[in-house]
Design a protein around this motif. Structure first.
Motif, PDB file in Angstrom:
ATOM      1  N   ILE A   1       7.258  20.884 -42.779  1.00  0.00           N
ATOM      2  CA  ILE A   1       7.759  22.289 -43.054  1.00  0.00           C
ATOM      3  C   ILE A   1       7.823  22.398 -44.490  1.00  0.00           C
ATOM      4  CG2 ILE A   1       9.729  23.762 -42.893  1.00  0.00           C
ATOM      5  CD1 ILE A   1      10.663  22.797 -40.258  1.00  0.00           C
ATOM      6  N   VAL A   2       8.210  21.620 -45.317  1.00  0.00           N
ATOM      7  CA  VAL A   2       8.274  21.557 -46.686  1.00  0.00           C
ATOM      8  C   VAL A   2       6.959  21.757 -47.232  1.00  0.00           C
ATOM      9  CG1 VAL A   2       8.908  20.506 -48.845  1.00  0.00           C
ATOM     10  CG2 VAL A   2      10.694  20.584 -47.133  1.00  0.00           C
ATOM     11  N   SER A   3       6.080  20.913 -47.007  1.00  0.00           N
ATOM     12  CA  SER A   3       4.697  20.737 -47.221  1.00  0.00           C
ATOM     13  C   SER A   3       4.043  22.122 -47.140  1.00  0.00           C
ATOM     14  CB  SER A   3       3.717  19.471 -46.762  1.00  0.00           C
ATOM     15  OG  SER A   3       4.475  18.546 -46.946  1.00  0.00           O
ATOM     16  N   PHE A   4       4.291  22.666 -45.789  1.00  0.00           N
ATOM     17  CA  PHE A   4       3.354  23.921 -45.348  1.00  0.00           C
ATOM     18  C   PHE A   4       3.939  24.951 -46.468  1.00  0.00           C
ATOM     19  CE2 PHE A   4       2.260  27.405 -43.026  1.00  0.00           C
ATOM     20  CZ  PHE A   4       1.073  27.107 -42.226  1.00  0.00           C
ATOM     21  N   CYS A   5       5.039  25.093 -46.477  1.00  0.00           N
ATOM     22  CA  CYS A   5       5.545  26.016 -47.211  1.00  0.00           C
ATOM     23  C   CYS A   5       5.377  26.053 -48.664  1.00  0.00           C
ATOM     24  CB  CYS A   5       7.306  26.205 -47.191  1.00  0.00           C
ATOM     25  SG  CYS A   5       7.680  26.815 -45.446  1.00  0.00           S
ATOM     26  N   LEU A   6       5.307  24.950 -48.987  1.00  0.00           N
ATOM     27  CA  LEU A   6       4.829  24.772 -50.580  1.00  0.00           C
ATOM     28  C   LEU A   6       3.461  25.176 -50.671  1.00  0.00           C
ATOM     29  CD1 LEU A   6       6.295  21.063 -51.790  1.00  0.00           C
ATOM     30  CD2 LEU A   6       6.699  23.418 -52.736  1.00  0.00           C
ATOM     31  N   LEU A   7       2.591  24.943 -49.722  1.00  0.00           N
ATOM     32  CA  LEU A   7       1.229  25.301 -49.866  1.00  0.00           C
ATOM     33  C   LEU A   7       1.167  26.715 -49.969  1.00  0.00           C
ATOM     34  CD1 LEU A   7      -1.815  24.739 -50.448  1.00  0.00           C
ATOM     35  CD2 LEU A   7      -1.800  24.170 -47.585  1.00  0.00           C
ATOM     36  N   ALA A   8       1.925  27.269 -48.850  1.00  0.00           N
ATOM     37  CA  ALA A   8       1.878  28.902 -48.705  1.00  0.00           C
ATOM     38  C   ALA A   8       2.419  29.615 -49.642  1.00  0.00           C
ATOM     39  CB  ALA A   8       2.716  29.049 -47.364  1.00  0.00           C
TER      40      ALA A   8
ATOM     41  N   ILE B   1       9.086  16.156 -39.169  1.00  0.00           N
ATOM     42  CA  ILE B   1       9.653  17.644 -39.211  1.00  0.00           C
ATOM     43  C   ILE B   1       9.804  18.314 -40.623  1.00  0.00           C
ATOM     44  CG2 ILE B   1      10.866  19.716 -37.942  1.00  0.00           C
ATOM     45  CD1 ILE B   1      11.120  17.647 -35.722  1.00  0.00           C
ATOM     46  N   ALA B   2      10.515  17.621 -41.172  1.00  0.00           N
ATOM     47  CA  ALA B   2      11.152  18.020 -42.453  1.00  0.00           C
ATOM     48  C   ALA B   2       9.854  18.040 -43.561  1.00  0.00           C
ATOM     49  CB  ALA B   2      12.132  17.174 -43.171  1.00  0.00           C
ATOM     50  N   ILE B   3       8.997  16.819 -43.623  1.00  0.00           N
ATOM     51  CA  ILE B   3       7.942  16.866 -44.400  1.00  0.00           C
ATOM     52  C   ILE B   3       6.938  17.977 -44.032  1.00  0.00           C
ATOM     53  CG2 ILE B   3       5.856  15.434 -45.225  1.00  0.00           C
ATOM     54  CD1 ILE B   3       7.880  13.080 -44.852  1.00  0.00           C
TER      55      ILE B   3
ATOM     56  N   TYR C   1       1.886   8.020 -36.850  1.00  0.00           N
ATOM     57  CA  TYR C   1       0.922   8.880 -37.782  1.00  0.00           C
ATOM     58  C   TYR C   1       1.426  10.373 -37.983  1.00  0.00           C
ATOM     59  CZ  TYR C   1      -2.218   5.045 -36.449  1.00  0.00           C
ATOM     60  OH  TYR C   1      -2.586   3.882 -36.281  1.00  0.00           O
ATOM     61  N   GLY C   2       2.700  10.658 -37.361  1.00  0.00           N
ATOM     62  CA  GLY C   2       3.240  11.772 -37.561  1.00  0.00           C
ATOM     63  C   GLY C   2       3.565  12.491 -38.973  1.00  0.00           C
ATOM     64  N   ILE C   3       4.194  11.615 -39.826  1.00  0.00           N
ATOM     65  CA  ILE C   3       4.262  11.853 -41.160  1.00  0.00           C
ATOM     66  C   ILE C   3       3.045  12.194 -41.991  1.00  0.00           C
ATOM     67  CG2 ILE C   3       5.333  10.753 -43.304  1.00  0.00           C
ATOM     68  CD1 ILE C   3       7.576   9.677 -41.640  1.00  0.00           C
ATOM     69  N   CYS C   4       1.927  11.468 -41.600  1.00  0.00           N
ATOM     70  CA  CYS C   4       0.686  11.353 -42.275  1.00  0.00           C
ATOM     71  C   CYS C   4       0.108  12.665 -42.018  1.00  0.00           C
ATOM     72  CB  CYS C   4       0.028  10.393 -41.714  1.00  0.00           C
ATOM     73  SG  CYS C   4       0.570   8.545 -41.743  1.00  0.00           S
ATOM     74  N   PHE C   5       0.132  13.086 -40.739  1.00  0.00           N
ATOM     75  CA  PHE C   5      -0.373  14.485 -40.319  1.00  0.00           C
ATOM     76  C   PHE C   5       0.305  15.572 -41.071  1.00  0.00           C
ATOM     77  CE2 PHE C   5      -0.337  18.252 -37.473  1.00  0.00           C
ATOM     78  CZ  PHE C   5      -1.583  18.217 -37.317  1.00  0.00           C
TER      79      PHE C   5
ATOM     80  N   LEU D   1       0.652  18.766 -48.142  1.00  0.00           N
ATOM     81  CA  LEU D   1       1.317  18.296 -49.618  1.00  0.00           C
ATOM     82  C   LEU D   1       0.076  18.126 -50.395  1.00  0.00           C
ATOM     83  CD1 LEU D   1       3.440  17.713 -51.523  1.00  0.00           C
ATOM     84  CD2 LEU D   1       3.753  15.404 -50.320  1.00  0.00           C
ATOM     85  N   ILE D   2      -0.916  17.275 -49.930  1.00  0.00           N
ATOM     86  CA  ILE D   2      -2.030  16.907 -50.853  1.00  0.00           C
ATOM     87  C   ILE D   2      -2.842  18.083 -51.161  1.00  0.00           C
ATOM     88  CG2 ILE D   2      -3.593  16.131 -48.938  1.00  0.00           C
ATOM     89  CD1 ILE D   2      -3.001  14.332 -52.260  1.00  0.00           C
ATOM     90  N   VAL D   3      -3.176  18.943 -50.312  1.00  0.00           N
ATOM     91  CA  VAL D   3      -3.878  20.181 -50.777  1.00  0.00           C
ATOM     92  C   VAL D   3      -3.108  20.829 -51.922  1.00  0.00           C
ATOM     93  CG1 VAL D   3      -4.842  22.380 -49.983  1.00  0.00           C
ATOM     94  CG2 VAL D   3      -4.861  20.350 -48.426  1.00  0.00           C
TER      95      VAL D   3
END
Length: 240
Positions: free
Chosen positions: A28-35, A24-26, A66-70, A75-77
């Motif tokens: 949210i953080v990944s999505f917000c960084l990309l946004a 969940i943390a990864i 695979y939750g963290i992977c998804f 983050l990679i984008v």
């Protein structure tokens, strides 16, 4: 790899819970960084909505392993977008370490394939070879080999029979290939068929119409379809 590490250092129950919280943390953080990277100065304007959508994204059910992977895909984008805009050694280090939160067989292979596609798209668009994006593909591949050395060792340097060799093969004609491509595009496969056809696909179609209608209304003819043709480009901005 990160999920596996949790089970080395924690009892099973706490490792499972830690993995779920990290997912969940990864996410949210990944999505917000990309946004934030996409919207730039407008990020604060959309921040409440972005946080809500990021949380919904992070809470999407997935197999625990695979939750963290998804959840880490944004983050990679984000890293690739930043490399395209302004290459930096720390960004490449991030790309190299990304397999720590990913998994080659389910995600990595496809991410690498998309990067290769991006290389050709950007090469045509910018009229010059995108060497840093191409290098990021090599760096990411090296990271996967390092973090999943046992997988690659078994595949390349042993006689171990793997699941791929047991799959049933078939030969399609060109017409059958096109038909199958359309079937998968519209209906997807496996357990996501209904949710894709009745929810995801219609929402995407409505989004395409609304975004391009906005371009037509604003007489920005050159931007029609660009949101979908070049999804990783930094100049791409959605119209709401």
């Amino acid at each position: 790899s990160l999920y596996n590490i949790l089970y080395y250092i924690l009892p099973n129950f706490w490792a499972y819970m830690a993995g779920y919280v990290l997912k969940i943390a990864i996410g949210i953080v990944s999505f917000c960084l990309l946004a934030k990277d996409v919207y730039g100065e407008k990020y604060d304007t959309y921040k409440p909505l972005i946080v809500v959508i990021a949380t919904a994204f992070a809470l999407i059910p997935a197999f625990p392993a695979y939750g963290i992977c998804f959840a880490s895909i944004p983050l990679i984008v984000f890293l690739l977008r930043r490399i395209y805009i302004q290459p930096d050694k720390w960004l490449f280090l991030g790309v190299f370490l990304y397999p720590l939160v990913s998994y080659f067989s389910y995600f990595g292979f496809f991410i690498l394939a998309y990067i290769v596609c991006a290389v050709f798209i950007l090469w045509i668009k910018d009229k010059k070879f995108p060497k840093w994006i191409a290098l990021s593909c090599v760096v990411l591949a090296a990271g996967y080999v390092l973090f999943e050395y046992r997988l690659f060792g078994e595949m390349l340097f042993s006689d171990t029979v793997n699941i791929r060799s047991t799959m049933v093969e078939t030969n399609y004609t060109l017409t059958e290939n096109i038909k199958e491509m359309w079937n998968v595009f519209t209906n997807t496969i496996f357990h996501a068929q209904d949710s894709h056809f009745y929810l995801v696909f219609p929402v995407c179609l409505v989004g395409i119409v609304l975004i391009n209608a906005g371009y037509i209304r604003n007489k920005e003819w050159k931007r029609i379809w660009t949101e979908f043709a070049y999804p990783i480009l930094p100049r791409s901005k959605a119209v709401f």
